[in-house]
Design a protein around this motif. Structure first.
Motif, PDB file in Angstrom:
ATOM      1  N   VAL A  45       7.258 -12.498  44.300  1.00 57.86           N
ATOM      2  CA  VAL A  45       8.317 -13.294  43.967  1.00 57.86           C
ATOM      3  C   VAL A  45       8.579 -13.466  42.411  1.00 57.86           C
ATOM      4  O   VAL A  45       9.732 -13.395  42.103  1.00 57.86           O
ATOM      5  N   PHE A  46       7.743 -13.513  41.577  1.00 55.15           N
ATOM      6  CA  PHE A  46       7.951 -13.671  40.102  1.00 55.15           C
ATOM      7  C   PHE A  46       7.987 -12.718  39.269  1.00 55.15           C
ATOM      8  O   PHE A  46       8.665 -12.720  38.099  1.00 55.15           O
ATOM      9  N   CYS A  47       7.408 -11.409  39.442  1.00 52.04           N
ATOM     10  CA  CYS A  47       7.210 -10.431  38.429  1.00 52.04           C
ATOM     11  C   CYS A  47       8.092  -9.380  38.537  1.00 52.04           C
ATOM     12  O   CYS A  47       8.271  -8.971  37.344  1.00 52.04           O
ATOM     13  N   PRO A  48       8.839  -9.277  39.893  1.00 49.18           N
ATOM     14  CA  PRO A  48       9.674  -7.805  39.509  1.00 49.18           C
ATOM     15  C   PRO A  48      10.669  -7.791  38.702  1.00 49.18           C
ATOM     16  O   PRO A  48      11.340  -8.674  38.424  1.00 49.18           O
ATOM     17  N   ASP A  49      10.565  -6.774  37.922  1.00 51.79           N
ATOM     18  CA  ASP A  49      11.725  -6.620  36.955  1.00 51.79           C
ATOM     19  C   ASP A  49      12.225  -5.283  37.372  1.00 51.79           C
ATOM     20  O   ASP A  49      11.752  -4.093  37.412  1.00 51.79           O
ATOM     21  N   TRP A  50      13.290  -5.203  38.357  1.00 49.28           N
ATOM     22  CA  TRP A  50      13.750  -4.191  39.362  1.00 49.28           C
ATOM     23  C   TRP A  50      14.129  -2.986  38.377  1.00 49.28           C
ATOM     24  O   TRP A  50      14.314  -1.892  38.619  1.00 49.28           O
ATOM     25  N   ALA A  51      14.869  -3.457  37.055  1.00 47.53           N
ATOM     26  CA  ALA A  51      15.410  -2.424  36.417  1.00 47.53           C
ATOM     27  C   ALA A  51      14.160  -1.468  35.948  1.00 47.53           C
ATOM     28  O   ALA A  51      14.556  -0.149  35.587  1.00 47.53           O
ATOM     29  N   TYR A  52      13.076  -2.084  35.785  1.00 52.05           N
ATOM     30  CA  TYR A  52      11.872  -1.349  35.340  1.00 52.05           C
ATOM     31  C   TYR A  52      11.367  -0.598  36.273  1.00 52.05           C
ATOM     32  O   TYR A  52      10.859   0.600  36.288  1.00 52.05           O
ATOM     33  N   PHE A  53      11.010  -1.154  37.683  1.00 55.31           N
ATOM     34  CA  PHE A  53      10.365  -0.583  38.783  1.00 55.31           C
ATOM     35  C   PHE A  53      11.385   0.460  39.606  1.00 55.31           C
ATOM     36  O   PHE A  53      10.949   1.301  40.458  1.00 55.31           O
ATOM     37  N   ASP A  54      12.644   0.360  39.549  1.00 52.56           N
ATOM     38  CA  ASP A  54      13.674   1.030  40.252  1.00 52.56           C
ATOM     39  C   ASP A  54      13.944   2.601  39.599  1.00 52.56           C
ATOM     40  O   ASP A  54      15.030   2.945  39.264  1.00 52.56           O
ATOM     41  N   ARG A  59       7.999   7.301  34.952  1.00 51.23           N
ATOM     42  CA  ARG A  59       8.600   6.752  33.806  1.00 51.23           C
ATOM     43  C   ARG A  59       8.199   5.193  33.579  1.00 51.23           C
ATOM     44  O   ARG A  59       8.744   4.664  32.673  1.00 51.23           O
ATOM     45  N   TRP A  60       7.262   4.755  34.511  1.00 53.07           N
ATOM     46  CA  TRP A  60       6.967   3.527  34.470  1.00 53.07           C
ATOM     47  C   TRP A  60       6.163   3.226  33.208  1.00 53.07           C
ATOM     48  O   TRP A  60       5.967   2.102  32.890  1.00 53.07           O
ATOM     49  N   ILE A  61       5.464   4.051  32.470  1.00 56.01           N
ATOM     50  CA  ILE A  61       4.634   3.774  31.516  1.00 56.01           C
ATOM     51  C   ILE A  61       5.500   3.876  30.192  1.00 56.01           C
ATOM     52  O   ILE A  61       5.024   3.264  29.285  1.00 56.01           O
ATOM     53  N   GLU A  68      19.369   3.205  31.002  1.00 53.03           N
ATOM     54  CA  GLU A  68      18.663   3.113  32.472  1.00 53.03           C
ATOM     55  C   GLU A  68      19.061   1.671  32.711  1.00 53.03           C
ATOM     56  O   GLU A  68      19.638   1.609  33.884  1.00 53.03           O
ATOM     57  N   ARG A  69      18.963   0.704  31.951  1.00 55.45           N
ATOM     58  CA  ARG A  69      19.325  -0.807  32.316  1.00 55.45           C
ATOM     59  C   ARG A  69      20.820  -0.813  32.756  1.00 55.45           C
ATOM     60  O   ARG A  69      21.263  -1.476  33.600  1.00 55.45           O
ATOM     61  N   ALA A  70      21.728  -0.171  31.963  1.00 50.81           N
ATOM     62  CA  ALA A  70      23.085  -0.266  32.161  1.00 50.81           C
ATOM     63  C   ALA A  70      23.573   0.577  33.649  1.00 50.81           C
ATOM     64  O   ALA A  70      24.190   0.029  34.195  1.00 50.81           O
ATOM     65  N   SER A  71      22.844   1.714  33.862  1.00 52.46           N
ATOM     66  CA  SER A  71      23.073   2.432  34.996  1.00 52.46           C
ATOM     67  C   SER A  71      22.488   1.686  36.183  1.00 52.46           C
ATOM     68  O   SER A  71      23.219   1.551  37.299  1.00 52.46           O
TER      69      SER A  71
END
Length: 82
Positions: A45-54, A59-61, A68-71
């Motif tokens: 519920v609280f942690c997802p930063d979907w721009a990070y995990f998507d 690339r997660w490291i 990437e954030r803009a796209s």
């Protein structure tokens, strides 16, 4: 993380629930199960930063770049599924 206070209060409530489960059942397995289910639920519920995990798993490291954030924002504005 967008909502630190919500996560903190959720963890405090989870600790209270785990304590009640522990006192009522006297079962270590139920305590651990309640804790794990609660932490996974709160994280979902609280942690997802979907721009990070998507992104690609490899690339997660690395931090999210501005491109990437803009796209990611552009793809979600256009209504296209990711």
């Amino acid at each position: 993380m967008a909502n630190d206070t919500g996560l903190r209060s959720g963890l405090i409530w989870l600790a209270a629930v785990v304590a009640v489960v522990g006192v009522c059942t006297l079962s270590f397995k139920k305590i651990v199960g309640t804790y794990l289910v609660g932490v996974v639920g709160l994280a979902g519920v609280f942690c997802p930063d979907w721009a990070y995990f998507d992104r690609d798993f490899s690339r997660w490291i690395h931090p999210v770049t501005a491109d990437e954030r803009a796209s990611h924002a552009a793809s979600h504005r256009s209504g296209l599924p990711s």
